[in-house]
Design a protein around this motif. Structure first.
Motif, PDB file in Angstrom:
ATOM      1  N   ARG A 122     -10.502   7.666  -8.095  1.00  0.00           N
ATOM      2  CA  ARG A 122     -11.306   6.979  -7.075  1.00  0.00           C
ATOM      3  C   ARG A 122     -12.783   7.312  -7.238  1.00  0.00           C
ATOM      4  NH1 ARG A 122      -8.414   2.921  -4.789  1.00  0.00           N
ATOM      5  NH2 ARG A 122      -6.268   3.628  -4.598  1.00  0.00           N
ATOM      6  N   HIS A 139       0.791  -1.237   0.000  1.00  0.00           N
ATOM      7  CA  HIS A 139       0.000   0.000   0.000  1.00  0.00           C
ATOM      8  C   HIS A 139       0.826   1.292   0.000  1.00  0.00           C
ATOM      9  CE1 HIS A 139      -3.781  -2.132   0.453  1.00  0.00           C
ATOM     10  NE2 HIS A 139      -3.173  -2.906   1.321  1.00  0.00           N
ATOM     11  N   PHE A 198     -15.795   5.758  -2.523  1.00  0.00           N
ATOM     12  CA  PHE A 198     -14.500   5.558  -1.877  1.00  0.00           C
ATOM     13  C   PHE A 198     -14.048   6.844  -1.193  1.00  0.00           C
ATOM     14  CE2 PHE A 198      -9.894   5.811  -1.788  1.00  0.00           C
ATOM     15  CZ  PHE A 198      -9.521   4.576  -1.272  1.00  0.00           C
ATOM     16  N   SER A 219     -13.964  -1.929   6.651  1.00  0.00           N
ATOM     17  CA  SER A 219     -13.498  -1.560   5.315  1.00  0.00           C
ATOM     18  C   SER A 219     -12.207  -2.332   5.082  1.00  0.00           C
ATOM     19  CB  SER A 219     -13.252  -0.052   5.232  1.00  0.00           C
ATOM     20  OG  SER A 219     -12.231   0.336   6.138  1.00  0.00           O
ATOM     21  N   SER A 220     -11.685  -2.247   3.883  1.00  0.00           N
ATOM     22  CA  SER A 220     -10.423  -2.931   3.607  1.00  0.00           C
ATOM     23  C   SER A 220      -9.281  -2.187   4.301  1.00  0.00           C
ATOM     24  CB  SER A 220     -10.168  -2.981   2.100  1.00  0.00           C
ATOM     25  OG  SER A 220      -9.837  -1.684   1.615  1.00  0.00           O
ATOM     26  N   TYR A 252      -5.936   4.778   3.470  1.00  0.00           N
ATOM     27  CA  TYR A 252      -6.221   6.006   2.718  1.00  0.00           C
ATOM     28  C   TYR A 252      -6.831   7.047   3.646  1.00  0.00           C
ATOM     29  CZ  TYR A 252      -5.190   5.517  -2.252  1.00  0.00           C
ATOM     30  OH  TYR A 252      -4.554   5.464  -3.468  1.00  0.00           O
ATOM     31  N   ARG A 253      -7.729   6.611   4.494  1.00  0.00           N
ATOM     32  CA  ARG A 253      -8.373   7.554   5.414  1.00  0.00           C
ATOM     33  C   ARG A 253      -7.352   8.131   6.396  1.00  0.00           C
ATOM     34  NH1 ARG A 253     -14.252   7.712   7.862  1.00  0.00           N
ATOM     35  NH2 ARG A 253     -13.972   9.606   9.024  1.00  0.00           N
ATOM     36  N   LYS A 306     -16.070   7.611   1.953  1.00  0.00           N
ATOM     37  CA  LYS A 306     -15.673   6.757   3.070  1.00  0.00           C
ATOM     38  C   LYS A 306     -14.309   7.179   3.611  1.00  0.00           C
ATOM     39  CE  LYS A 306     -16.087   1.976   4.262  1.00  0.00           C
ATOM     40  NZ  LYS A 306     -16.458   0.654   3.822  1.00  0.00           N
ATOM     41  N   THR A 307     -13.400   7.519   2.708  1.00  0.00           N
ATOM     42  CA  THR A 307     -12.042   7.910   3.104  1.00  0.00           C
ATOM     43  C   THR A 307     -12.033   9.226   3.872  1.00  0.00           C
ATOM     44  OG1 THR A 307     -11.102   6.761   1.206  1.00  0.00           O
ATOM     45  CG2 THR A 307      -9.743   8.455   2.220  1.00  0.00           C
ATOM     46  N   THR A 328      -8.403   0.952   2.282  1.00  0.00           N
ATOM     47  CA  THR A 328      -9.317   2.079   2.502  1.00  0.00           C
ATOM     48  C   THR A 328      -9.037   2.727   3.849  1.00  0.00           C
ATOM     49  OG1 THR A 328     -11.012   1.012   1.161  1.00  0.00           O
ATOM     50  CG2 THR A 328     -11.748   2.740   2.667  1.00  0.00           C
ATOM     51  N   TRP A 329      -8.803   1.913   4.855  1.00  0.00           N
ATOM     52  CA  TRP A 329      -8.488   2.422   6.192  1.00  0.00           C
ATOM     53  C   TRP A 329      -7.221   3.264   6.150  1.00  0.00           C
ATOM     54  CZ3 TRP A 329      -5.087   0.038  10.225  1.00  0.00           C
ATOM     55  CH2 TRP A 329      -5.309   0.559  11.504  1.00  0.00           C
TER      56      TRP A 329
END
Length: 173
Positions: A138, A20, A142, A60-61, A67-68, A145-146, A64-65
């Motif tokens: 994106r 990642h 997405f 979430s994946s 990215y946030r 959520k991010t 994604t976590w």
């Protein structure tokens, strides 16, 4: 892999980092405009993720976590900069052979400068949404959520950012 890392498996976490880190570093560099600052933000995000991984609930994946987490770190950095300073110059990318004429190089540098100036006029929130949508491709879901806002709010931020950039870059149309 995430479960093993949450149980303290450092090798599993290293795999997640390798998987990642490149996309997260690209995101942070685009948002912050400074490679060193972006590297620090991503590194801090991974350190924080490692500490918080046992509490990761998997709603979430992992990507994604992360990215946030990175987006929030960048947003905090951008907010701390206010009033916003212009973005540092991005590294020169190798030009295609047909674009190496001096006038094209000069024009390209002027365009890059104007784009950087235009991006610096966006709010941090708009810049993050616009970057994730336009440069990273994106989905609105997405991004919502991010960033932790509704899809409608993401669409509004992207729309306002595009409108402002179009206005700021009008001379290049």
């Amino acid at each position: 892999m995430t479960e093993r890392a949450a149980e303290g498996d450092e090798d599993a976490f290293a795999v997640l980092v390798r998987r990642h880190a490149p996309s997260l570093l690209r995101l942070a560099t685009r948002l912050l405009g400074d490679r060193a600052e972006a590297e620090d933000a991503v590194q801090e995000a991974f350190v924080g993720a490692w500490r918080s991984l046992p509490e990761f609930q998997g709603r979430s994946s992992f990507g994604t976590w992360m990215y946030r987490i990175v987006t929030n770190r960048c947003l905090n950095i951008l907010r701390a900069r206010r009033p916003q300073a212009p973005l540092n110059e991005l590294p020169d990318l190798p030009a295609p052979a047909h674009a190496t004429a001096p006038d094209r190089i000069t024009e390209g540098r002027a365009a890059l400068h104007d784009v950087q100036e235009a991006l610096s006029t966006l709010s941090p929130e708009q810049r993050i949404c616009w970057t994730l949508r336009t440069l990273d491709g994106r989905s609105y879901a997405f991004i919502a959520k991010t960033v932790g806002i509704s899809e409608q709010a993401v669409r509004a931020r992207v729309f306002r950012a595009r409108r402002q950039l179009t206005h700021s870059l009008g001379a290049w149309q």
